[in-house]
Design an enzyme around this catalytic site. Sequence first.
Site, PDB file in Angstrom:
ATOM      1  N   CYS A   5    -102.528   0.103  33.690  1.00 28.68           N
ATOM      2  CA  CYS A   5    -102.946  -1.057  34.503  1.00 28.68           C
ATOM      3  C   CYS A   5    -102.475  -0.977  35.951  1.00 28.68           C
ATOM      4  O   CYS A   5    -102.826  -1.831  36.763  1.00 28.68           O
ATOM      5  CB  CYS A   5    -102.405  -2.349  33.900  1.00 28.68           C
ATOM      6  SG  CYS A   5    -102.744  -2.513  32.161  1.00 28.68           S
ATOM      7  N   HIS A  23     -98.776  -8.912  37.142  1.00 26.46           N
ATOM      8  CA  HIS A  23     -99.758  -8.374  36.191  1.00 26.46           C
ATOM      9  C   HIS A  23     -99.756  -9.270  34.951  1.00 26.46           C
ATOM     10  O   HIS A  23     -98.693  -9.633  34.443  1.00 26.46           O
ATOM     11  CB  HIS A  23     -99.387  -6.932  35.822  1.00 26.46           C
ATOM     12  CG  HIS A  23    -100.190  -6.409  34.673  1.00 26.46           C
ATOM     13  ND1 HIS A  23    -101.572  -6.389  34.688  1.00 26.46           N
ATOM     14  CD2 HIS A  23     -99.831  -5.921  33.455  1.00 26.46           C
ATOM     15  CE1 HIS A  23    -102.017  -5.893  33.547  1.00 26.46           C
ATOM     16  NE2 HIS A  23    -100.983  -5.610  32.775  1.00 26.46           N
ATOM     17  N   GLU A  74    -108.513   2.448  33.323  1.00 27.69           N
ATOM     18  CA  GLU A  74    -108.021   3.183  32.165  1.00 27.69           C
ATOM     19  C   GLU A  74    -109.060   3.128  31.051  1.00 27.69           C
ATOM     20  O   GLU A  74    -108.750   3.357  29.888  1.00 27.69           O
ATOM     21  CB  GLU A  74    -106.660   2.660  31.717  1.00 27.69           C
ATOM     22  CG  GLU A  74    -106.609   1.190  31.422  1.00 27.69           C
ATOM     23  CD  GLU A  74    -105.216   0.749  30.966  1.00 27.69           C
ATOM     24  OE1 GLU A  74    -104.715   1.329  30.004  1.00 27.69           O
ATOM     25  OE2 GLU A  74    -104.661  -0.178  31.587  1.00 27.69           O
ATOM     26  N   ASN A 125    -107.308  -9.800  29.204  1.00 27.46           N
ATOM     27  CA  ASN A 125    -106.701  -8.708  29.975  1.00 27.46           C
ATOM     28  C   ASN A 125    -107.798  -7.856  30.603  1.00 27.46           C
ATOM     29  O   ASN A 125    -108.750  -7.438  29.933  1.00 27.46           O
ATOM     30  CB  ASN A 125    -105.821  -7.846  29.052  1.00 27.46           C
ATOM     31  CG  ASN A 125    -104.853  -6.972  29.843  1.00 27.46           C
ATOM     32  OD1 ASN A 125    -104.937  -6.904  31.064  1.00 27.46           O
ATOM     33  ND2 ASN A 125    -103.938  -6.317  29.152  1.00 27.46           N
ATOM     34  N   ASP A 146    -102.459 -20.358  13.838  1.00 26.19           N
ATOM     35  CA  ASP A 146    -102.402 -21.603  14.607  1.00 26.19           C
ATOM     36  C   ASP A 146    -102.906 -21.304  16.036  1.00 26.19           C
ATOM     37  O   ASP A 146    -102.329 -20.448  16.722  1.00 26.19           O
ATOM     38  CB  ASP A 146    -100.941 -22.084  14.635  1.00 26.19           C
ATOM     39  CG  ASP A 146    -100.765 -23.381  15.425  1.00 26.19           C
ATOM     40  OD1 ASP A 146    -101.733 -23.834  16.069  1.00 26.19           O
ATOM     41  OD2 ASP A 146     -99.647 -23.920  15.395  1.00 26.19           O
ATOM     42  N   LYS A 197     -92.808 -14.870  31.585  1.00 29.90           N
ATOM     43  CA  LYS A 197     -91.636 -14.071  31.175  1.00 29.90           C
ATOM     44  C   LYS A 197     -91.117 -13.246  32.358  1.00 29.90           C
ATOM     45  O   LYS A 197     -89.914 -13.133  32.576  1.00 29.90           O
ATOM     46  CB  LYS A 197     -92.014 -13.113  30.030  1.00 29.90           C
ATOM     47  CG  LYS A 197     -92.281 -13.770  28.683  1.00 29.90           C
ATOM     48  CD  LYS A 197     -92.680 -12.659  27.688  1.00 29.90           C
ATOM     49  CE  LYS A 197     -93.235 -13.180  26.388  1.00 29.90           C
ATOM     50  NZ  LYS A 197     -92.244 -13.740  25.477  1.00 29.90           N
ATOM     51  N   SER A 202     -98.459   0.447  31.743  1.00 35.12           N
ATOM     52  CA  SER A 202     -97.688   1.019  30.638  1.00 35.12           C
ATOM     53  C   SER A 202     -97.569   2.516  30.790  1.00 35.12           C
ATOM     54  O   SER A 202     -98.407   3.174  31.391  1.00 35.12           O
ATOM     55  CB  SER A 202     -98.383   0.700  29.313  1.00 35.12           C
ATOM     56  OG  SER A 202     -98.288  -0.674  29.049  1.00 35.12           O
TER      57      SER A 202
HETATM   58  N1  CAA Z   1     -97.335 -22.371  18.733  1.00 37.00           N
HETATM   59  C1  CAA Z   1     -96.841 -21.997  19.956  1.00 37.00           C
HETATM   60  N2  CAA Z   1     -96.348 -20.747  20.186  1.00 37.00           N
HETATM   61  C2  CAA Z   1     -96.377 -19.864  19.170  1.00 37.00           C
HETATM   62  C3  CAA Z   1     -96.881 -20.184  17.895  1.00 37.00           C
HETATM   63  C4  CAA Z   1     -97.377 -21.511  17.699  1.00 37.00           C
HETATM   64  N3  CAA Z   1     -97.871 -21.897  16.532  1.00 37.00           N
HETATM   65  N4  CAA Z   1     -96.774 -19.097  17.113  1.00 37.00           N
HETATM   66  C5  CAA Z   1     -96.213 -18.121  17.861  1.00 37.00           C
HETATM   67  N5  CAA Z   1     -95.967 -18.583  19.103  1.00 37.00           N
HETATM   68  C6  CAA Z   1     -95.407 -17.862  20.247  1.00 37.00           C
HETATM   69  C7  CAA Z   1     -94.223 -16.991  19.874  1.00 37.00           C
HETATM   70  O1  CAA Z   1     -93.005 -17.731  19.823  1.00 37.00           O
HETATM   71  C8  CAA Z   1     -94.250 -15.991  21.014  1.00 37.00           C
HETATM   72  O2  CAA Z   1     -93.709 -16.571  22.174  1.00 37.00           O
HETATM   73  P1  CAA Z   1     -92.533 -15.834  22.995  1.00 37.00           P
HETATM   74  O3  CAA Z   1     -93.041 -14.449  23.290  1.00 37.00           O
HETATM   75  O4  CAA Z   1     -92.380 -16.660  24.206  1.00 37.00           O
HETATM   76  O5  CAA Z   1     -91.359 -15.810  22.076  1.00 37.00           O
HETATM   77  C9  CAA Z   1     -95.747 -15.819  21.285  1.00 37.00           C
HETATM   78  O6  CAA Z   1     -96.384 -16.942  20.693  1.00 37.00           O
HETATM   79  C10 CAA Z   1     -96.333 -14.571  20.659  1.00 37.00           C
HETATM   80  O7  CAA Z   1     -95.975 -14.560  19.307  1.00 37.00           O
HETATM   81  P2  CAA Z   1     -95.497 -13.202  18.618  1.00 37.00           P
HETATM   82  O8  CAA Z   1     -94.452 -12.544  19.467  1.00 37.00           O
HETATM   83  O9  CAA Z   1     -95.202 -13.465  17.199  1.00 37.00           O
HETATM   84  O10 CAA Z   1     -96.872 -12.423  18.746  1.00 37.00           O
HETATM   85  P3  CAA Z   1     -97.313 -11.043  18.170  1.00 37.00           P
HETATM   86  O11 CAA Z   1     -96.151 -10.158  17.874  1.00 37.00           O
HETATM   87  O12 CAA Z   1     -98.269 -11.292  17.072  1.00 37.00           O
HETATM   88  O13 CAA Z   1     -98.132 -10.433  19.415  1.00 37.00           O
HETATM   89  C11 CAA Z   1     -97.921  -9.203  21.451  1.00 37.00           C
HETATM   90  C12 CAA Z   1     -97.694 -10.534  20.756  1.00 37.00           C
HETATM   91  C13 CAA Z   1     -96.921  -8.176  20.875  1.00 37.00           C
HETATM   92  C14 CAA Z   1     -97.685  -9.362  22.942  1.00 37.00           C
HETATM   93  C15 CAA Z   1     -99.372  -8.724  21.178  1.00 37.00           C
HETATM   94  O14 CAA Z   1    -100.295  -9.679  21.637  1.00 37.00           O
HETATM   95  C16 CAA Z   1     -99.686  -7.393  21.799  1.00 37.00           C
HETATM   96  O15 CAA Z   1     -99.338  -6.337  21.265  1.00 37.00           O
HETATM   97  N6  CAA Z   1    -100.414  -7.393  22.975  1.00 37.00           N
HETATM   98  C17 CAA Z   1    -100.830  -6.179  23.657  1.00 37.00           C
HETATM   99  C18 CAA Z   1     -99.706  -5.536  24.442  1.00 37.00           C
HETATM  100  C19 CAA Z   1     -99.382  -6.298  25.697  1.00 37.00           C
HETATM  101  O16 CAA Z   1    -100.178  -7.045  26.230  1.00 37.00           O
HETATM  102  N7  CAA Z   1     -98.159  -6.085  26.204  1.00 37.00           N
HETATM  103  C20 CAA Z   1     -97.727  -6.724  27.433  1.00 37.00           C
HETATM  104  C21 CAA Z   1     -96.827  -5.827  28.253  1.00 37.00           C
HETATM  105  S1  CAA Z   1     -97.596  -4.235  28.521  1.00 37.00           S
HETATM  106  C22 CAA Z   1     -98.636  -4.468  29.846  1.00 37.00           C
HETATM  107  O17 CAA Z   1     -98.502  -5.435  30.555  1.00 37.00           O
HETATM  108  C23 CAA Z   1     -99.728  -3.484  30.069  1.00 37.00           C
HETATM  109  C24 CAA Z   1    -100.995  -4.021  29.513  1.00 37.00           C
HETATM  110  O18 CAA Z   1    -101.751  -4.658  30.215  1.00 37.00           O
HETATM  111  C25 CAA Z   1    -101.308  -3.778  28.092  1.00 37.00           C
END
Ligand code: CAA
Length: 385
Positions: free
Chosen positions: A113, A235, A81, A274, A31, A244, A306
């Site tokens: 980062c 960030h 990085e 990103n 979605d 968040k 990270s």
């Molecule tokens: N409509 C609206 N919202 C929806 C939806 C829909 N149909 N389906 C899912 N969502 C929402 C979920 O509820 C969730 O929201 P919340 O976090 O507010 O609860 C959001 O969308 C994401 O859904 P999931 O948690 O199910 O997503 P996921 O597990 O598939 O992936 C992630 C999310 C883990 C962040 C992934 O994108 C990821 O691994 N990203 C890379 C790591 C990252 O960016 N980490 C951030 C912190 S680390 C950092 O900041 C350093 C850096 O730059 C990497």
Amino acid sequence: MSVAVGIHDLSVATAAHVLDLDLLAAYQGVDPAKYHIGLGQDRMSVPGPDEDIVTMAAAAAQPIVERVGAENIRTLYLATESGVDQSKSAAVWVHRLLGLPASCRVVELKQACYAATAALQAALAQVARSPQDEVLVIGADIARYDLDSAAEATQGAGAVAMLVRADPGLVTIEPASGVFTAEVDDFWRPNGSSTAVVDGKLSVSAYLDAIVGAWDDYRARGGVDYDRIDRWCHHQPFTKMAVKAHRALAAHVGAEPDESQITASTGYNRQLGNSYTASLYLALAALLDEDDDLDGARIGFFSYGSGSVGELFAGVVSPGYRTLRRAEATRAALSARRPLSVAEYRELHANVHADDDGDRTVAPVSRGPFRFTGVEGRARRYTRA
Ligand code: CAA
């Protein structure tokens, strides 16, 4: 008497291509609201084969050098990085491409980062000691994760260059700063891997632990009360992460989160994806470009890398910042990107070479001012377009 030091000029560059996340969602059977609302992302920049962090860093910094001249730039810090060599600093190529003087120290910094913030702090210290010096700080990165992974929609590419000097025209950075370091395996990129390894859920919680820890240190070291901060730049690995972070910090200090304090800062990251080290300063660019009411406003900054290091600090916007905004150039860079189909994007993603593959020539693809032309005698080559 202490000198006001901070960011005088700021310039953004990104890659040649863009992928609309609606197309990615359709391909994956996801979605699209998950990306637009759940992650807060609309598009991601995708580099061509003739682009990397050197070409983006030089493209970001070039307009600053054209505006202020090169003669007072005493240091160039390049934080990344997505390094292209294990020994030679990417900053050395950027130094040549920009025509900076030989009397300029250059170095590359790494801590995921976060490193552009370490560079900014070093630059501020240098200018405080030698107020005639100017320092270029550049964050440049390409966020790459495995195809078909949960992190795929949070890729992106971009660079932000900042000129740090005395009596800055944009933002004076205040001396108080709070730091939080904790070793954690939330995200890393092993040697030889072109994509990052990430534990997404752990990375989100490690980020939130770091903002709270850095805030406590900031307050313990003389940082101002929460209610004296008018806007926030966090960030933004994806822009929902800023929401968040904002909520977590407000809960920690017992305040009601006011999301209008961060909305303007998310505009560019939403479109670019990103950009790791550049992301926080891209948030600043978006805030300065979008918000007309910042004279004397205090901005809180939270930088997270990270692994993990977080730093929280604040700065006060200079009256007259509007005359130094670069919104037109940033919007032009975003709209100049060529849209990709998912098939084209996947081919570009799969087609990343390690330099150990041997010498090669890279044909021109991008329209930026600098290009990576290939590897010759195992050395990377760059040129002006
Ligand atoms: N409509 C609206 N919202 C929806 C939806 C829909 N149909 N389906 C899912 N969502 C929402 C979920 O509820 C969730 O929201 P919340 O976090 O507010 O609860 C959001 O969308 C994401 O859904 P999931 O948690 O199910 O997503 P996921 O597990 O598939 O992936 C992630 C999310 C883990 C962040 C992934 O994108 C990821 O691994 N990203 C890379 C790591 C990252 O960016 N980490 C951030 C912190 S680390 C950092 O900041 C350093 C850096 O730059 C990497």
